[in-house]
Motif scaffolding. Sequence first.
Motif, PDB file in Angstrom:
ATOM      1  N   LYS B  97      12.966  -0.559 -11.992  1.00 65.56           N
ATOM      2  CA  LYS B  97      11.571  -0.321 -12.334  1.00 65.56           C
ATOM      3  C   LYS B  97      11.109  -1.309 -13.407  1.00 65.56           C
ATOM      4  N   GLN B  98      11.994  -1.525 -14.376  1.00 64.90           N
ATOM      5  CA  GLN B  98      11.654  -2.464 -15.441  1.00 64.90           C
ATOM      6  C   GLN B  98      11.508  -3.880 -14.896  1.00 64.90           C
ATOM      7  N   ALA B  99      12.306  -4.202 -13.879  1.00 73.39           N
ATOM      8  CA  ALA B  99      12.241  -5.539 -13.298  1.00 73.39           C
ATOM      9  C   ALA B  99      10.995  -5.715 -12.432  1.00 73.39           C
ATOM     10  N   GLY B 100      10.230  -4.628 -12.249  1.00 72.86           N
ATOM     11  CA  GLY B 100       8.988  -4.724 -11.480  1.00 72.86           C
ATOM     12  C   GLY B 100       9.213  -4.678  -9.986  1.00 72.86           C
ATOM     13  N   LEU B 101      10.401  -4.186  -9.569  1.00 78.92           N
ATOM     14  CA  LEU B 101      10.704  -4.158  -8.137  1.00 78.92           C
ATOM     15  C   LEU B 101      10.221  -2.863  -7.477  1.00 78.92           C
ATOM     16  N   LEU B 102       9.847  -1.890  -8.293  1.00 80.55           N
ATOM     17  CA  LEU B 102       9.399  -0.612  -7.734  1.00 80.55           C
ATOM     18  C   LEU B 102       7.908  -0.424  -7.989  1.00 80.55           C
ATOM     19  N   PHE B 103       7.285   0.476  -7.253  1.00 88.66           N
ATOM     20  CA  PHE B 103       5.897   0.810  -7.553  1.00 88.66           C
ATOM     21  C   PHE B 103       5.599   2.255  -7.197  1.00 88.66           C
ATOM     22  N   THR B 104       4.577   2.788  -7.832  1.00 89.96           N
ATOM     23  CA  THR B 104       4.212   4.184  -7.628  1.00 89.96           C
ATOM     24  C   THR B 104       2.914   4.235  -6.835  1.00 89.96           C
ATOM     25  N   TRP B 105       2.858   5.086  -5.854  1.00 92.73           N
ATOM     26  CA  TRP B 105       1.635   5.219  -5.072  1.00 92.73           C
ATOM     27  C   TRP B 105       1.502   6.645  -4.563  1.00 92.73           C
ATOM     28  N   GLU B 106       0.303   6.956  -4.070  1.00 93.23           N
ATOM     29  CA  GLU B 106       0.039   8.299  -3.568  1.00 93.23           C
ATOM     30  C   GLU B 106      -0.068   8.274  -2.058  1.00 93.23           C
ATOM     31  N   ASN B 107       0.607   9.206  -1.391  1.00 95.51           N
ATOM     32  CA  ASN B 107       0.488   9.236   0.069  1.00 95.51           C
ATOM     33  C   ASN B 107      -0.710  10.088   0.475  1.00 95.51           C
ATOM     34  N   LEU B 108      -0.857  10.295   1.789  1.00 96.78           N
ATOM     35  CA  LEU B 108      -2.027  11.001   2.325  1.00 96.78           C
ATOM     36  C   LEU B 108      -2.220  12.385   1.723  1.00 96.78           C
ATOM     37  N   TYR B 109      -1.106  13.041   1.361  1.00 97.89           N
ATOM     38  CA  TYR B 109      -1.191  14.397   0.845  1.00 97.89           C
ATOM     39  C   TYR B 109      -1.360  14.419  -0.669  1.00 97.89           C
ATOM     40  N   GLY B 110      -1.547  13.250  -1.277  1.00 93.02           N
ATOM     41  CA  GLY B 110      -1.751  13.188  -2.708  1.00 93.02           C
ATOM     42  C   GLY B 110      -0.468  13.306  -3.512  1.00 93.02           C
ATOM     43  N   GLU B 111       0.702  13.252  -2.830  1.00 87.76           N
ATOM     44  CA  GLU B 111       1.960  13.282  -3.573  1.00 87.76           C
ATOM     45  C   GLU B 111       2.228  11.898  -4.157  1.00 87.76           C
ATOM     46  N   SER B 112       2.731  11.880  -5.358  1.00 88.49           N
ATOM     47  CA  SER B 112       3.046  10.601  -5.997  1.00 88.49           C
ATOM     48  C   SER B 112       4.474  10.192  -5.625  1.00 88.49           C
ATOM     49  N   LEU B 113       4.626   8.967  -5.119  1.00 83.66           N
ATOM     50  CA  LEU B 113       5.940   8.491  -4.704  1.00 83.66           C
ATOM     51  C   LEU B 113       6.339   7.278  -5.532  1.00 83.66           C
ATOM     52  N   LEU B 114       7.628   7.211  -5.850  1.00 79.66           N
ATOM     53  CA  LEU B 114       8.167   6.023  -6.502  1.00 79.66           C
ATOM     54  C   LEU B 114       9.063   5.326  -5.474  1.00 79.66           C
TER      55      LEU B 114
END
Lengths: 296, 368
Positions: B97-114
């Motif tokens: 995550k620190q290296a910037g290889l991951l990202f957080t987003w929300e799917n159709l149901y509004g769940e937050s995914l990493l």
Amino acid sequence: MSLELFFQYLVAGITYGAVYAVVAVGFNIIYNSTGIINFAQGEFVMLGGMIAISLVQWLPLAWAIAAAVALTMLIGALMELCCIRWLRQPSILQMLIITIGISILLREGALHIWGEGIRSLPYFYGDAITAWTFGPVRLSPQVVWVLLACGCMVAALHLFFNRSTLGREMRACAVNRTAAALCGIKTRNMVTLSFVLSAGMGALAGCMISPITYTQYDSGAALALKGFTAAILGGLGNSMAAVAAGLLLGILEAFSITLVPLAFQDAVAVSLLLLILFIKPHGLFGSSAVARLKAF
Amino acid sequence: MVGQMRTSQAKLGLLVAAVVLVQFFTSITGTEYYLTQLTMAAYYGLVVIGLCALMGYAGQISIGHAGFFAIGGYISALLTTYDLTPFAASPVVGLLKQAGLLFTWENLYGESLLTCAPWTAGLAAITVAALVALVLGVPVLKLRGHYLAMATLGFGTIIYRMVLALPAFGEADGISQVPGFVLLPAGLLSPGAIMITGESNLRIFNYYVAWTVLLLGLLLLLNLMTRSRSGRALRALHGSEEAAEACGVDTSRAKLQVFVLSAVYAALAGVLLTHFNEGIGPEEATVMKSVRYVALVAVGGMTSLWGALIMGVGLSFLSLRGVFGSYDDAVFGLILLAVMLFAPGGLLQLSNRIPWRRLWPATRHRQS
């Protein structure tokens, strides 16, 4: 594994293996006469089964099978006459792609004629649960039919190639086409004959196996891949070795169920194919010196 | 040679003009939905020109390119949808995550995914495809003709069986809800993020992205094939492998390079199209898809990257529009057969037999 289960797997393996062997021999007949691999080989098996299933509504079983074999032979002949015969010095790539195109057309044609449904011929003797018991071995009569038919075909083919004039002429063509032509053999007719022969063999095998494995419009592709694996395993062009290799492949595949999930069963044969291609592309029984002389 | 370059530039100019004109035309007539299929067709075109380099220039057939496409698409889809939130505490995930290889987003149901960022996932997918091509290519490219065809067919079958049987790849359903491939984050140029996605407000942008990728891919191949030493080596190889070897061309190395390159093209197309479609299914990995790519190369003329591009995009577009109906696969089979029987040089090659010069006297003057 109990002894009973062991024999069950063995019998199943030999049954499937016999069909692979017939497909492999079909590959070899055409390869020997033209130097191409006929990708539509599996479709002959499918067509044989499908046509027989349609005809059996009106004809007695034996006649339906005979008619199906004859019709498939006709299709094989037409395929050669329309698409291969008149090409002048086609490249291997070109011929390869042509047979792929034909296999797709046959498959799609079957889809539009017979639909996506799974069909099968009735059991020739008894039904799905009829079985003869020999000690630990339970044998369905249909398995006997398959083995008998495949065995007879291979034996008849062996006699044909070694004893009859026509068979010898075909072999002469396979060894050296120019020399055969100089001896007065009509090489082009021999090529047509090789397509007819291998179509007929495939169709008969397709009829025999249909009650056990069922027939579907796309069942040819997997058979072609496995038949080719058997042909390579035995060394391309060597028909008798292909029979042994086909049986071996069938048995290996049957026993692989104990190790890998059923969904990967096709992948077993393919992995084997890749492995052979990488390690011993001239086949288990072939010699590398002979293989080097052939133009693949 | 200079003349060849000039015609190549003229063709490129024409193509760019056509791409822009099509966009204007659809925008004016309100038929922008055509752009969606044209975008998808452009990505398929990328697979086709990569395969064309392999078939036409290196003379090797592959009936397994849908496998590479699927490797690209599936790995990218898996990495960008696999939620790492439960492992967020582990040091490895923290480092990534620190290296910037991951990202957080929300799917159709509004769940937050990493999950893995699309850039990371895409690069990983393409690297895997390249490595697989390398491992497969070393032994396979020693074989010729039928053996190579069957070996690549076998490879394609294994990939198909794997995506169909492994629960991680969604079995028969495939992987859906794949996030967009973010090119520019939100707020930098526009309020929303600029990304490769199927959303209709980014349709025109995505159309241009796909065509830019395709044309860059074409330019790279044209340069490699016509101007570089390895391109000349390849053409020598296609003419006669023995003669090329006698001239000191390392034939197996040259073949391997093109094989890997064409696999990378297929994988890249797989990655981008998966993000554009927001999902991928097992039908992308079927043998029929691989055969279709071969058909598209054949109909464009084996040795013509331009022909492959135009035919590849054109026929894919018609197929995506559903013009062929239930005869879709049959049409491609028929094309394959007809082209090989009557015009082995490809459909565009037929036009060389038509006496254009006599119809258009001005060109005679310039070309002589």
